[in-house]
Motif scaffolding. Structure first.
Motif, mmCIF file in Angstrom:
data_model
loop_
_atom_site.group_PDB
_atom_site.id
_atom_site.type_symbol
_atom_site.label_atom_id
_atom_site.label_comp_id
_atom_site.label_asym_id
_atom_site.label_seq_id
_atom_site.Cartn_x
_atom_site.Cartn_y
_atom_site.Cartn_z
ATOM 1 N N CYS A 1 0.835 -1.210 0.000
ATOM 2 C CA CYS A 1 0.000 0.000 0.000
ATOM 3 C C CYS A 1 0.869 1.258 0.000
ATOM 4 C CB CYS A 1 -0.939 -0.001 1.212
ATOM 5 S SG CYS A 1 -2.212 -1.271 1.130
ATOM 6 N N CYS A 2 1.949 1.228 0.739
ATOM 7 C CA CYS A 2 2.862 2.379 0.766
ATOM 8 C C CYS A 2 3.535 2.568 -0.597
ATOM 9 C CB CYS A 2 3.906 2.211 1.867
ATOM 10 S SG CYS A 2 3.227 2.357 3.537
ATOM 11 N N ARG A 3 3.889 1.463 -1.239
ATOM 12 C CA ARG A 3 4.459 1.561 -2.598
ATOM 13 C C ARG A 3 3.481 2.262 -3.530
ATOM 14 N NH1 ARG A 3 6.041 -3.909 -2.126
ATOM 15 N NH2 ARG A 3 8.249 -4.040 -1.742
ATOM 16 N N GLU A 4 2.196 1.982 -3.314
ATOM 17 C CA GLU A 4 1.142 2.570 -4.142
ATOM 18 C C GLU A 4 0.709 3.945 -3.620
ATOM 19 O OE1 GLU A 4 -1.850 -0.457 -3.940
ATOM 20 O OE2 GLU A 4 -0.688 -1.856 -5.167
ATOM 21 N N ARG A 5 1.414 4.430 -2.603
ATOM 22 C CA ARG A 5 1.165 5.748 -2.008
ATOM 23 C C ARG A 5 -0.249 5.848 -1.443
ATOM 24 N NH1 ARG A 5 5.147 8.541 -2.083
ATOM 25 N NH2 ARG A 5 4.225 10.583 -1.856
ATOM 26 N N ARG A 6 -0.673 4.792 -0.721
ATOM 27 C CA ARG A 6 -2.032 4.740 -0.171
ATOM 28 C C ARG A 6 -2.055 4.540 1.341
ATOM 29 N NH1 ARG A 6 -5.325 0.720 -1.444
ATOM 30 N NH2 ARG A 6 -3.686 -0.752 -1.863
ATOM 31 N N ILE A 7 -1.003 4.944 2.055
ATOM 32 C CA ILE A 7 -0.997 4.716 3.499
ATOM 33 C C ILE A 7 -2.125 5.482 4.193
ATOM 34 C CG2 ILE A 7 0.638 6.539 4.128
ATOM 35 C CD1 ILE A 7 1.743 4.502 6.241
ATOM 36 N N SER A 8 -2.508 6.621 3.649
ATOM 37 C CA SER A 8 -3.547 7.425 4.296
ATOM 38 C C SER A 8 -4.876 6.674 4.400
ATOM 39 C CB SER A 8 -3.750 8.744 3.558
ATOM 40 O OG SER A 8 -4.239 8.510 2.250
ATOM 41 N N GLU A 9 -5.059 5.653 3.570
ATOM 42 C CA GLU A 9 -6.296 4.866 3.549
ATOM 43 C C GLU A 9 -6.189 3.591 4.384
ATOM 44 O OE1 GLU A 9 -6.772 3.934 -0.580
ATOM 45 O OE2 GLU A 9 -6.392 6.011 -1.181
ATOM 46 N N GLN A 10 -5.092 3.411 5.126
ATOM 47 C CA GLN A 10 -4.800 2.107 5.724
ATOM 48 C C GLN A 10 -4.965 2.048 7.249
ATOM 49 O OE1 GLN A 10 -4.595 -0.295 3.550
ATOM 50 N NE2 GLN A 10 -4.739 1.334 2.024
ATOM 51 N N ALA A 11 -5.775 2.909 7.836
ATOM 52 C CA ALA A 11 -5.969 2.884 9.290
ATOM 53 C C ALA A 11 -6.465 1.502 9.752
ATOM 54 C CB ALA A 11 -6.939 3.978 9.724
ATOM 55 N N ASP A 12 -7.384 0.907 9.012
ATOM 56 C CA ASP A 12 -7.909 -0.410 9.409
ATOM 57 C C ASP A 12 -6.826 -1.480 9.346
ATOM 58 O OD1 ASP A 12 -10.398 0.671 9.868
ATOM 59 O OD2 ASP A 12 -11.268 -0.044 7.971
ATOM 60 N N LEU A 13 -5.993 -1.444 8.318
ATOM 61 C CA LEU A 13 -4.914 -2.423 8.191
ATOM 62 C C LEU A 13 -3.911 -2.255 9.336
ATOM 63 C CD1 LEU A 13 -3.421 -4.699 6.768
ATOM 64 C CD2 LEU A 13 -2.468 -2.988 5.192
ATOM 65 N N ILE A 14 -3.615 -1.041 9.706
ATOM 66 C CA ILE A 14 -2.682 -0.806 10.811
ATOM 67 C C ILE A 14 -3.277 -1.321 12.121
ATOM 68 C CG2 ILE A 14 -1.524 0.984 12.173
ATOM 69 C CD1 ILE A 14 -1.206 2.493 9.412
ATOM 70 N N GLU A 15 -4.569 -1.148 12.314
ATOM 71 C CA GLU A 15 -5.205 -1.689 13.528
ATOM 72 C C GLU A 15 -5.230 -3.219 13.485
ATOM 73 O OE1 GLU A 15 -5.533 0.157 16.194
ATOM 74 O OE2 GLU A 15 -4.718 1.676 14.842
ATOM 75 N N GLU A 16 -5.328 -3.782 12.293
ATOM 76 C CA GLU A 16 -5.244 -5.236 12.145
ATOM 77 C C GLU A 16 -3.836 -5.721 12.517
ATOM 78 O OE1 GLU A 16 -6.330 -8.541 8.730
ATOM 79 O OE2 GLU A 16 -6.999 -6.481 8.424
ATOM 80 N N ILE A 17 -2.823 -4.955 12.139
ATOM 81 C CA ILE A 17 -1.441 -5.260 12.520
ATOM 82 C C ILE A 17 -1.304 -5.204 14.041
ATOM 83 C CG2 ILE A 17 0.929 -4.371 12.457
ATOM 84 C CD1 ILE A 17 0.350 -3.583 9.492
ATOM 85 N N ALA A 18 -1.879 -4.174 14.665
ATOM 86 C CA ALA A 18 -1.816 -4.049 16.125
ATOM 87 C C ALA A 18 -2.482 -5.241 16.806
ATOM 88 C CB ALA A 18 -2.471 -2.742 16.569
ATOM 89 N N ALA A 19 -3.610 -5.678 16.278
ATOM 90 C CA ALA A 19 -4.311 -6.835 16.844
ATOM 91 C C ALA A 19 -3.500 -8.119 16.642
ATOM 92 C CB ALA A 19 -5.695 -6.970 16.215
ATOM 93 N N ALA A 20 -2.871 -8.255 15.483
ATOM 94 C CA ALA A 20 -2.039 -9.431 15.222
ATOM 95 C C ALA A 20 -0.842 -9.457 16.168
ATOM 96 C CB ALA A 20 -1.575 -9.455 13.768
ATOM 97 N N LEU A 21 -0.287 -8.284 16.459
ATOM 98 C CA LEU A 21 0.816 -8.212 17.414
ATOM 99 C C LEU A 21 0.353 -8.646 18.797
ATOM 100 C CD1 LEU A 21 3.694 -7.545 18.236
ATOM 101 C CD2 LEU A 21 2.996 -5.134 18.413
ATOM 102 N N GLN A 22 -0.830 -8.227 19.185
ATOM 103 C CA GLN A 22 -1.368 -8.624 20.488
ATOM 104 C C GLN A 22 -1.579 -10.142 20.549
ATOM 105 O OE1 GLN A 22 -5.263 -6.984 21.535
ATOM 106 N NE2 GLN A 22 -4.473 -6.624 23.603
ATOM 107 N N ARG A 23 -2.106 -10.725 19.478
ATOM 108 C CA ARG A 23 -2.287 -12.180 19.437
ATOM 109 C C ARG A 23 -0.936 -12.886 19.510
ATOM 110 N NH1 ARG A 23 -6.186 -10.573 15.619
ATOM 111 N NH2 ARG A 23 -4.800 -11.013 13.873
ATOM 112 N N ALA A 24 0.055 -12.369 18.780
ATOM 113 C CA ALA A 24 1.390 -12.976 18.797
ATOM 114 C C ALA A 24 1.991 -12.891 20.192
ATOM 115 C CB ALA A 24 2.294 -12.288 17.775
#
Length: 126
Positions: free
Chosen positions: A93-116
């Motif tokens: 997404c960052c390669r495609e210059r779309r990080i501004s649209e990725q709040a949900d994906l970042i929260e998914e990363i945070a949740a995956a970190l918590q599970r890990a």
């Protein structure tokens, strides 16, 4: 909707949280230093998630890419497969210059970190 689609919408997948073989190989390799590595990994990963949130808010694709790349690499070393996959998605997404649209994906990363983190503590008997 398929089961996989339903699972992905809630941030859950049938994918393993941690690759057992890779995790145990790293534990065997590092022996008594393994617990320290885990603490560093968890602390650094929390900081990286915070940095990803800031990059997303500032529409900073370059820093988002670098941070996602670092998280992916550290996660790959321990075999935290969900974090590797999600970090890779964010890199794209960052390669495609779309990080501004990725709040949900970042929260998914945070949740995956918590599970890990929960699974790591279980595996270490903590």
């Amino acid at each position: 909707m398929t089961d996989m689609t339903n699972n992905n919408m809630t941030g859950q997948t049938d994918e393993e949280i941690i690759n057992h073989e890779q995790f145990e190989d790293m534990r065997d390799l590092l022996e008594e230093d393994f617990v320290e590595l885990i603490q560093v990994y968890l602390n650094d990963s929390q900081k990286r998630v915070a940095a990803l949130r800031i990059a997303q808010e500032k529409d900073d694709n370059a820093n988002g890419f670098e941070t996602a790349h670092a998280l992916k690499g550290a996660s790959a070393n321990l075999g935290t497969t969900q974090l590797v996959r999600l970090s890779s998605q964010l890199q794209e997404c960052c390669r495609e210059r779309r990080i501004s649209e990725q709040a949900d994906l970042i929260e998914e990363i945070a949740a995956a970190l918590q599970r890990a983190e929960q699974e790591i503590h279980q595996r270490l008997g903590q």
